[in-house]
Write an enzyme that holds these catalytic residues in place. Structure first.
Site, PDB file in Angstrom:
ATOM      1  N   LYS A 121       0.929  -1.089   0.066  1.00  0.00           N
ATOM      2  CA  LYS A 121       0.133   0.191  -0.058  1.00  0.00           C
ATOM      3  C   LYS A 121       0.855   1.408   0.133  1.00  0.00           C
ATOM      4  O   LYS A 121       1.922   1.079   0.765  1.00  0.00           O
ATOM      5  CB  LYS A 121      -0.904  -0.023   1.261  1.00  0.00           C
ATOM      6  CG  LYS A 121      -2.002   0.962   1.271  1.00  0.00           C
ATOM      7  CD  LYS A 121      -2.904   0.892   2.374  1.00  0.00           C
ATOM      8  CE  LYS A 121      -3.934   2.071   2.592  1.00  0.00           C
ATOM      9  NZ  LYS A 121      -4.831   1.710   3.572  1.00  0.00           N
TER      10      LYS A 121
ATOM     11  N   SER B 107      -9.807   2.131   2.662  1.00  0.00           N
ATOM     12  CA  SER B 107      -8.880   2.992   1.686  1.00  0.00           C
ATOM     13  C   SER B 107      -7.799   1.840   0.996  1.00  0.00           C
ATOM     14  O   SER B 107      -7.505   2.461  -0.345  1.00  0.00           O
ATOM     15  CB  SER B 107      -8.063   3.953   2.562  1.00  0.00           C
ATOM     16  OG  SER B 107      -7.087   3.171   3.393  1.00  0.00           O
TER      17      SER B 107
ATOM     18  N   SER C 180      -9.660  -0.255   6.720  1.00  0.00           N
ATOM     19  CA  SER C 180      -9.359  -0.561   5.578  1.00  0.00           C
ATOM     20  C   SER C 180      -8.582  -1.536   5.009  1.00  0.00           C
ATOM     21  O   SER C 180      -8.001  -1.769   3.774  1.00  0.00           O
ATOM     22  CB  SER C 180      -7.997   1.099   5.270  1.00  0.00           C
ATOM     23  OG  SER C 180      -8.987   2.265   5.226  1.00  0.00           O
TER      24      SER C 180
HETATM   25  N1  GLN Z   1     -13.238   4.288   5.901  1.00  0.00           N
HETATM   26  C1  GLN Z   1     -12.257   4.648   6.970  1.00  0.00           C
HETATM   27  C2  GLN Z   1     -11.994   6.010   7.069  1.00  0.00           C
HETATM   28  O1  GLN Z   1     -12.422   6.555   5.957  1.00  0.00           O
HETATM   29  C3  GLN Z   1     -11.229   3.791   6.905  1.00  0.00           C
HETATM   30  C4  GLN Z   1      -9.910   4.331   7.374  1.00  0.00           C
HETATM   31  C5  GLN Z   1      -8.625   3.415   7.409  1.00  0.00           C
HETATM   32  O2  GLN Z   1      -8.906   2.309   7.847  1.00  0.00           O
HETATM   33  N2  GLN Z   1      -7.484   3.830   6.665  1.00  0.00           N
HETATM   34  O3  GLN Z   1     -11.648   6.722   8.106  1.00  0.00           O
END
Ligand code: GLN
Length: 496
Positions: free
Chosen positions: A80, A155, A179
Site C-alpha cells: 500500500k 482505503s 481499510s
Molecule cells: N473508511 C475509514 C475512513 O475513511 C477507513 C480508514 C482506514 O482504515 N484507513 O476513515
C-alpha cells in the site's frame, strides 16, 4: 497466462524453496499479469519492475547457496502506497506528495526485504487512507475485479484488488477504521488488522496515530498467518510497539477443532441496515459453527452504537494535526513559489491545490473539534466513548473467546454511488471501527456470494488484545469448512 499467478503464497514459496521454479519466474509471471490487467483494475500506482526482478534473482541465488531467508522467500507482494520504501515514490494517493521519494524504508518494508519477499510496487488508496471505496485517490479509482463497475473497498482498495485480480499473492494494507477488512470483504479476500502496536508504524505515513495499524492481505488464512509473522513484533523505532512475543498465528492457522469454543454474536452489528444477502450468508456460518461444536451466544455491546460518531471526531482530530506537516515546504508539491508570495501564502496555495475534498473536510472537522471551547464537547466526549467501547470488549471477552459480525453492511457498491455523500460512505465502517477504537485485533474472511448481486460477503472475527492467534484459529476452520462445502477455493470464482 501463467498458472503460477493462481497459486497461494504457501504453494509458491514451496515451489521456489524446492527449486522447481525460480523467484524470478514467479515475479515475471506477476509482472506480466499486472501489464495485462492493471489498465482495467488500476490496483497499482507504481510498479517497481527492475528492483523486483533484481530482488528475485538475489533470493534465487541465496536459495541455491542453501540460504532460505523465510517461509515466504521469493514470493511477490503488493505494498500500500502509505508505507515508505527507500527511493520509491510514496504518494499516499495524494497530489501533495507527488514526486516525493522517501530516504528510508519503513520497518514493514525492512522486514519484508530481510525475509526475501519481493515487493512488486505500490498500490492505490483513498487519499491519506480516508475513505471506503478508493474513489478518493487523487490518481483515479481502483476497480473491483469481481465487477469492474464497482468499488474494491477502501482505503486499501488497491491492495485488495491486486489479490483478487491475481496480480499479487500477498499484499500489505493499513487499517485505521477498516481499510484492510472492508476491502477484503468486498473483494472476497482475507484481511487482518493486528492488535494495535503489534506491527511497527515506523515509516507508515500517519493518518490517525492512535488507530493506524498495518497488516496482511491475502487469498488464504495460512498465507495471512505467514505474512503476519514476518511483519509483526517489537520495534524500538515505534514508541507504541508492543514489547512481548508475537502470538503464534501460524500454529493457530492449521485448521483444528473448534469444539467448545465460545463465540459471541454482536447484537449491535447486524440486523437493520445490513443487506439481506449479507445477513443470509452470515447466518449460515453461524449455523455451521454450531454444527462444528462451537457454542454461539448473542452478546450485547451497547456502546458500539456510538463508535462511528466517536471515530469521526477522533480520526479528524488526529489527522488535522498529522497532516499539518504537508505544507509545500518539506515534501512533494509546492505552489506559488515565484518570489511574489509569502511563505504562508505558498503553504496555503500548496495545501489548497494538493489536498482533495475529503481530506480538507476532515482537516476542518478535526481543527474545529480540537478548538478551545469545543474540545471537551467533541474530542473529549469521543474519547470517553472510546473507553466505553474498550470496556464493552473486555466484558464480552470475559464471556466468549471471540466475537463475530458481518465485516461490512453491504457488498461492493457501484463506483460513483456514494462518492458525493460522506455520511453514506462513513456508514461502511460501522462494523469495523469498534476494534480500531479499542486497539484489539480482527480478521475478515470470505464466506460466499450474496444472492442479490453475486458479490463477495465477508465475515469479521474479533479477538482480545494480543490474542491475534484466535483470529487465525477460527478463520482457518471456517475457511476449510466452507471450501469443503463449495468444493473449491472461494477466490476461484472471481471472473478473470
Ligand atoms: N473508511 C475509514 C475512513 O475513511 C477507513 C480508514 C482506514 O482504515 N484507513 O476513515
Amino acid at each position: 497466462m501463467s498458472e503460477l499467478i493462481r497459486k497461494t503464497a504457501v504453494e509458491l514459496a514451496q515451489l521456489i524453496a524446492s527449486g522447481e521454479v525460480s523467484s524470478e519466474e514467479v515475479t515475471r509471471a506477476h509482472l506480466e499479469r499486472i501489464n495485462e490487467v492493471d489498465g482495467d483494475v488500476h490496483a497499482f500506482l507504481y510498479v517497481d519492475e527492475t528492483n523486483a526482478l533484481e530482488a528475485a534473482r538475489e533470493v534465487d541465488k541465496n536459495i541455491q547457496a542453501g540460504n532460505l531467508q523465510s517461509p515466504l522467500a521469493g514470493v511477490p507482494l503488493a505494498l500500500k502506497d502509505v508505507l515508505t520504501m527507500k527511493d520509491v515514490p510514496t504518494t499516499c494517493g495524494s497530489k501533495i506528495l507527488e514526486g516525493w521519494k522517501p530516504q528510508y524504508d519503513s520497518t514493514v518494508v525492512t522486514r519484508l526485504r530481510n525475509a526475501g519477499v519481493i515487493i512488486l510496487g505500490k498500490t492505490n488508496m483513498d487519499e491519506f487512507a480516508m475513505g471506503s471505496s478508493t474513489e478518493y485517490s487523487a490518481y483515479g479509482p481502483t476497480r473491483n475485479p469481481w465487477d469492474l463497475t464497482r468499488i474494491p473497498g477502501g482505503s486499501g482498495g488497491g491492495s485488495a484488488a491486486s489479490l483478487a485480480a491475481f496480480e499479487a499473492p500477498l499484499a500489505i494494507g493499513t487499517d485505521t477504521g477498516g481499510s484492510i477488512r472492508q476491502p477484503a470483504a468486498v473483494t472476497g479476500t482475507v484481511g487482518v488488522k493486528p492488535t494495535y502496536g503489534g506491527v511497527s508504524r515506523y515509516g507508515l505515513v500517519a493518518l490517525a496515530s492512535s488507530l493506524d495499524q498495518a497488516g496482511p492481505c491475502t487469498r488464504s488464512v495460512m498465507d495471512a498467518a505467514l505474512l503476519h509473522q514476518l511483519i509483526a513484533g517489537y520495534d524500538p523505532m515505534d514508541s507504541t510497539s508492543i514489547n512481548s512475543p508475537v502470538p503464534d498465528v501460524v500454529a493457530a492457522a492449521k485448521n483444528q477443532s473448534i469444539k467448545g469454543m465460545k463465540i459471541g454474536l454482536v447484537k449491535q452489528l447486524g440486523g437493520e441496515g445490513y443487506q439481506a444477502g449479507v445477513r443470509e450468508r452470515f447466518d449460515e456460518v453461524v449455523a455451521l459453527l454450531g454444527s462444528l461444536g462451537a457454542e454461539v451466544i448473542e452478546i450485547s455491546c451497547p456502546s458500539f452504537e456510538y463508535a462511528l460518531a466517536a471515530y469521526y471526531l477522533i480520526l479528524p482530530s488526529e489527522c488535522s494535526s498529522n497532516l499539518a506537516k504537508f505544507d509545500g515546504m518539506r515534501y512533494g508539491l509546492r505552489v506559488g513559489d515565484d518570489g511574489k508570495h509569502s511563505v504562508e501564502e505558498v503553504m496555503s496555495l500548496s495545501r489548497a491545490a494538493g489536498f482533495g475534498p475529503e481530506v480538507k473536510r476532515r482537516i476542518m472537522l478535526g481543527t474545529f473539534a480540537l478548538s478551545s471551547g469545543y474540545y471537551d464537547a467533541y474530542y473529549g466526549s469521543a474519547q470517553k466513548v472510546r473507553t466505553l467501547i474498550a470496556k464493552d470488549f473486555t466484558d464480552a471477552f470475559s464471556q466468549v473467546d471471540v466475537l463475530i459480525s458481518p465485516t461490512a453492511p453491504t457488498t461492493a457498491f457501484k463506483i460513483g454511488d456514494k462518492v458525493d455523500d460522506p455520511l453514506a460512505m462513513y456508514l461502511n465502517d460501522v462494523a469495523t471501527i469498534p476494534v480500531n477504537l479499542a486497539g484489539n485485533c480482527a480478521m475478515s474472511i470470505p464466506i460466499g456470494l450474496a444472492k442479490e448481486d453475486n458479490l463477495p460477503v465477508g465475515l469479521q472475527i474479533m479477538a482480545p488484545v494480543m490474542a491475534d492467534d484466535r483470529l487465525y484459529f477460527l478463520g482457518a476452520v471456517i475457511e476449510a469448512a466452507l471450501e469443503a462445502q463449495w468444493g473449491h477455493r472461494f477466490i476461484e470464482k472471481v471472473p478473470s
